[in-house]
Design a protein around this motif. Structure first.
Motif, PDB file in Angstrom:
ATOM      1  N   GLU A  42       0.831  -1.204   0.000  1.00 39.40           N
ATOM      2  CA  GLU A  42       0.000   0.000   0.000  1.00 39.40           C
ATOM      3  C   GLU A  42       0.866   1.255   0.000  1.00 39.40           C
ATOM      4  N   PRO A  43       0.378   2.347  -0.553  1.00 41.63           N
ATOM      5  CA  PRO A  43       1.128   3.615  -0.512  1.00 41.63           C
ATOM      6  C   PRO A  43       1.522   3.993   0.912  1.00 41.63           C
ATOM      7  N   GLY A  44       2.757   4.432   1.060  1.00 35.62           N
ATOM      8  CA  GLY A  44       3.231   4.892   2.363  1.00 35.62           C
ATOM      9  C   GLY A  44       3.587   3.797   3.339  1.00 35.62           C
ATOM     10  N   ASP A  45       3.555   2.531   2.924  1.00 37.74           N
ATOM     11  CA  ASP A  45       3.871   1.407   3.813  1.00 37.74           C
ATOM     12  C   ASP A  45       5.380   1.375   4.053  1.00 37.74           C
ATOM     13  N   GLU A  46       5.812   1.763   5.242  1.00 35.38           N
ATOM     14  CA  GLU A  46       7.241   1.853   5.524  1.00 35.38           C
ATOM     15  C   GLU A  46       7.886   0.490   5.710  1.00 35.38           C
ATOM     16  N   HIS A  47       7.102  -0.528   6.083  1.00 35.29           N
ATOM     17  CA  HIS A  47       7.668  -1.876   6.156  1.00 35.29           C
ATOM     18  C   HIS A  47       8.073  -2.341   4.750  1.00 35.29           C
ATOM     19  N   GLY A  48       7.154  -2.175   3.813  1.00 32.12           N
ATOM     20  CA  GLY A  48       7.479  -2.528   2.435  1.00 32.12           C
ATOM     21  C   GLY A  48       8.601  -1.680   1.879  1.00 32.12           C
ATOM     22  N   GLY A  49       8.613  -0.393   2.235  1.00 27.27           N
ATOM     23  CA  GLY A  49       9.683   0.475   1.780  1.00 27.27           C
ATOM     24  C   GLY A  49      11.040   0.049   2.315  1.00 27.27           C
ATOM     25  N   ARG A  50      11.062  -0.420   3.563  1.00 31.49           N
ATOM     26  CA  ARG A  50      12.333  -0.900   4.133  1.00 31.49           C
ATOM     27  C   ARG A  50      12.807  -2.154   3.417  1.00 31.49           C
ATOM     28  N   TRP A  51      11.884  -3.091   3.178  1.00 29.55           N
ATOM     29  CA  TRP A  51      12.273  -4.300   2.440  1.00 29.55           C
ATOM     30  C   TRP A  51      12.834  -3.936   1.068  1.00 29.55           C
ATOM     31  N   LEU A  52      12.166  -2.991   0.408  1.00 28.42           N
ATOM     32  CA  LEU A  52      12.604  -2.583  -0.927  1.00 28.42           C
ATOM     33  C   LEU A  52      13.993  -1.974  -0.878  1.00 28.42           C
ATOM     34  N   ARG A  53      14.230  -1.140   0.127  1.00 24.80           N
ATOM     35  CA  ARG A  53      15.553  -0.512   0.266  1.00 24.80           C
ATOM     36  C   ARG A  53      16.638  -1.542   0.548  1.00 24.80           C
ATOM     37  N   GLU A  54      16.334  -2.525   1.380  1.00 25.05           N
ATOM     38  CA  GLU A  54      17.333  -3.505   1.778  1.00 25.05           C
ATOM     39  C   GLU A  54      17.569  -4.584   0.732  1.00 25.05           C
ATOM     40  N   LEU A  55      16.522  -4.977   0.017  1.00 20.85           N
ATOM     41  CA  LEU A  55      16.614  -6.127  -0.874  1.00 20.85           C
ATOM     42  C   LEU A  55      16.618  -5.769  -2.352  1.00 20.85           C
ATOM     43  N   GLY A  56      16.039  -4.642  -2.732  1.00 19.90           N
ATOM     44  CA  GLY A  56      15.805  -4.338  -4.132  1.00 19.90           C
ATOM     45  C   GLY A  56      14.488  -4.928  -4.586  1.00 19.90           C
ATOM     46  N   ALA A  57      13.942  -4.363  -5.654  1.00 17.42           N
ATOM     47  CA  ALA A  57      12.597  -4.742  -6.092  1.00 17.42           C
ATOM     48  C   ALA A  57      12.527  -6.184  -6.569  1.00 17.42           C
ATOM     49  N   VAL A  58      13.483  -6.621  -7.384  1.00 15.97           N
ATOM     50  CA  VAL A  58      13.425  -7.964  -7.962  1.00 15.97           C
ATOM     51  C   VAL A  58      13.522  -9.022  -6.875  1.00 15.97           C
ATOM     52  N   GLU A  59      14.447  -8.864  -5.952  1.00 19.95           N
ATOM     53  CA  GLU A  59      14.601  -9.848  -4.886  1.00 19.95           C
ATOM     54  C   GLU A  59      13.387  -9.858  -3.961  1.00 19.95           C
ATOM     55  N   LEU A  60      12.819  -8.691  -3.702  1.00 21.18           N
ATOM     56  CA  LEU A  60      11.638  -8.641  -2.841  1.00 21.18           C
ATOM     57  C   LEU A  60      10.477  -9.392  -3.486  1.00 21.18           C
ATOM     58  N   VAL A  61      10.273  -9.190  -4.785  1.00 21.99           N
ATOM     59  CA  VAL A  61       9.216  -9.927  -5.472  1.00 21.99           C
ATOM     60  C   VAL A  61       9.507 -11.423  -5.444  1.00 21.99           C
ATOM     61  N   ARG A  62      10.760 -11.796  -5.641  1.00 22.36           N
ATOM     62  CA  ARG A  62      11.107 -13.224  -5.608  1.00 22.36           C
ATOM     63  C   ARG A  62      10.740 -13.853  -4.274  1.00 22.36           C
ATOM     64  N   ARG A  63      11.035 -13.155  -3.188  1.00 18.96           N
ATOM     65  CA  ARG A  63      10.724 -13.707  -1.860  1.00 18.96           C
ATOM     66  C   ARG A  63       9.218 -13.755  -1.611  1.00 18.96           C
ATOM     67  N   LEU A  64       8.499 -12.752  -2.105  1.00 15.97           N
ATOM     68  CA  LEU A  64       7.052 -12.734  -1.895  1.00 15.97           C
ATOM     69  C   LEU A  64       6.328 -13.800  -2.714  1.00 15.97           C
ATOM     70  N   THR A  65       6.916 -14.201  -3.835  1.00 13.69           N
ATOM     71  CA  THR A  65       6.240 -15.151  -4.726  1.00 13.69           C
ATOM     72  C   THR A  65       6.856 -16.540  -4.680  1.00 13.69           C
ATOM     73  N   ALA A  66       7.851 -16.756  -3.795  1.00 17.04           N
ATOM     74  CA  ALA A  66       8.491 -18.072  -3.699  1.00 17.04           C
ATOM     75  C   ALA A  66       7.479 -19.125  -3.244  1.00 17.04           C
ATOM     76  N   GLU A  67       7.566 -20.312  -3.822  1.00 16.30           N
ATOM     77  CA  GLU A  67       6.694 -21.430  -3.439  1.00 16.30           C
ATOM     78  C   GLU A  67       7.549 -22.589  -2.934  1.00 16.30           C
ATOM     79  N   PRO A  68       7.467 -22.939  -1.661  1.00 13.99           N
ATOM     80  CA  PRO A  68       6.707 -22.214  -0.640  1.00 13.99           C
ATOM     81  C   PRO A  68       7.487 -21.010  -0.123  1.00 13.99           C
ATOM     82  N   TYR A  69       6.792 -20.112   0.569  1.00 12.49           N
ATOM     83  CA  TYR A  69       7.441 -18.960   1.170  1.00 12.49           C
ATOM     84  C   TYR A  69       8.455 -19.435   2.205  1.00 12.49           C
ATOM     85  N   ARG A  70       9.672 -18.880   2.146  1.00 12.49           N
ATOM     86  CA  ARG A  70      10.717 -19.266   3.086  1.00 12.49           C
ATOM     87  C   ARG A  70      10.546 -18.469   4.371  1.00 12.49           C
TER      88      ARG A  70
END
Length: 429
Positions: free
Chosen positions: A61-89
């Motif tokens: 969601e807009p303004g979500d600082e938790h998501g913003g922190r993940w994005l800053r630490e991991l980068g967009a591609v890696e964050l999507v990979r972790r969110l869509t991994a089957e199963p989630y680690r």
């Protein structure tokens, strides 16, 4: 001001193998004809990063600082990979409750970023991300709450326009006075080469946009929904016109709808994009005040247009002024505050009347003449004016030539013109 700084790439982007819906992109997505985009700092934005950010717009969601922190630490591609991994680690994303995490994962399973990019491209729009030349780097002042990217419709360059922009916001249920002031501000700022930014809502927002458009100026509408959604519906024509002549900006992907929370979060983007925020009318509980608070928090100018002390729709503005915002009444006042050195508002004073041109001693002699219907001798005038008889006589002749005084033998009196002057003595005992 940070708006003149070059754009910079997201740290840590692309950290990990491509995976999930976003990672599958290899070529340029629809609506983005370039294979790569060169950012303001000369950094190429990879297509996989753009597609990953488009996917995250459906997850975070807009303004979500938790998501913003993940994005800053991991980068967009890696964050999507972790969110869509089957199963989630388990443990790969931290800082939120299990229930909230499951919400992220459920959303990530349904994203189709290529479709969103095709939709905005079919409208002639684009998806701009950090690192693009068009990305306004002043949004970085929002920290982890900055947008993941912005969905745009319109021919203008957002970064260039944002460098010289002012937000004009206020009440939806505004008064005729508020609508007039907002339109006048919008037109005045546009005539001075400033871009008017607002939220396209009814009331003050719409009046500000129309004022700028009516002056053949530039305006930007920042929506709390997808850039392809005309909200409110009553402003479909206005938003369409802005998309043709200016810019329509959405933090949410195409088709997404507004919610009360999204309206408030949208306000931080308006505040960060612009050099300052002007609140025209606002009650104590008003989203426009939230925009001003966001602006102040990140170091932008905050301004308020005063209204009647008895008006509930001006109560919030007056409280803002008491709290340190700058009182403004027109575009000149605004530009003096947010503009460059030398962009000063003109000196303000009432109309100049002939008496203002008299030297101080002559003015005192004029004041020493009694009210109309009465007369005085030269010694009487001299004594009252605090000057010599000869000097008083010379001044009286000067006033006679100007039409303020007349003589009958040794007696002097005010003429009708002198008696009507606001600084001349009036009737009374």
């Amino acid at each position: 001001m940070t708006g003149s700084a070059p754009s910079r790439a997201e740290p840590g982007r692309g950290g990990g193998p491509a995976g999930g819906p976003a990672g599958a992109a290899a070529g340029a997505p629809a609506g983005n004809a370039r294979g790569t985009d060169t950012g303001g700092a000369g950094v190429a934005v990879a297509d996989e990063d753009r597609v990953a950010r488009a996917a995250l717009c459906r997850v975070i969601e807009p303004g979500d600082e938790h998501g913003g922190r993940w994005l800053r630490e991991l980068g967009a591609v890696e964050l999507v990979r972790r969110l869509t991994a089957e199963p989630y680690r388990s443990g790969s994303l931290t800082g939120v409750s299990e229930r909230r995490l499951q919400g992220y994962l459920a959303r990530a399973a349904r994203v189709r970023p290529r479709r969103d990019l095709e939709l905005i491209g079919a409208l002639g729009g684009r998806f701009v991300v950090p690192g693009d030349a068009e990305w306004p780097s002043q949004l970085d002042d929002l920290g982890d709450a900055r947008p993941l990217g912005l969905w745009l419709r319109g021919p203008a360059d957002l970064r260039r326009w944002a460098l010289r922009s002012v937000a004009v916001v206020g009440a939806r249920a505004c008064t005729p006075y508020g609508a007039h002031m907002a339109a006048a501000l919008g037109a005045g700022l546009a005539e001075r080469g400033w871009v008017v930014v607002s939220g396209a809502a009814f009331g003050i927002d719409g009046a500000a946009h129309r004022g700028a458009l009516g002056a053949q100026g530039a305006t930007v509408a920042v929506l709390a929904c997808g850039a392809d959604v005309a909200y409110p519906r009553g402003h479909a024509g206005l938003i369409g016109r802005i998309a043709q002549q200016g810019l329509v900006v959405g933090e949410l992907p195409p088709g997404d709808h507004p919610t009360p929370a999204r309206f408030l979060l949208r306000n931080r983007v308006i505040a960060a994009l612009t050099r300052g925020t002007v609140v025209v009318e606002a009650a104590y509980r008003s989203g426009a005040l939230a925009t001003a608070r966001d602006a102040r928090r990140i170091g932008r100018h905050t301004m308020g247009v005063p209204g009647a002390a008895t008006s509930g729709l001006s109560a919030g503005v007056h409280e803002l002024l008491r709290d340190g915002a700058v009182l403004v009444t027109d575009a000149d006042d605004v530009v003096e505050l947010v503009g460059d050195i030398g962009e000063l508002a003109p000196d303000r004073r009432g109309p100049v009347v002939p008496r203002d041109l008299l030297d101080p001693v002559t003015a005192r002699v004029l004041d020493a003449l009694p009210r109309p219907g009465r007369t005085a001798t030269v010694p009487d005038v001299a004594a009252t004016a605090g000057t010599s008889v000869d000097d008083a006589l010379g001044r009286l002749y000067e006033l006679h030539s100007l039409g303020y005084a007349e003589r009958r033998g040794d007696i002097w009196r005010l003429t009708a013109a002198g008696g009507r002057h606001p600084n001349a003595r009036r009737g009374g005992p």
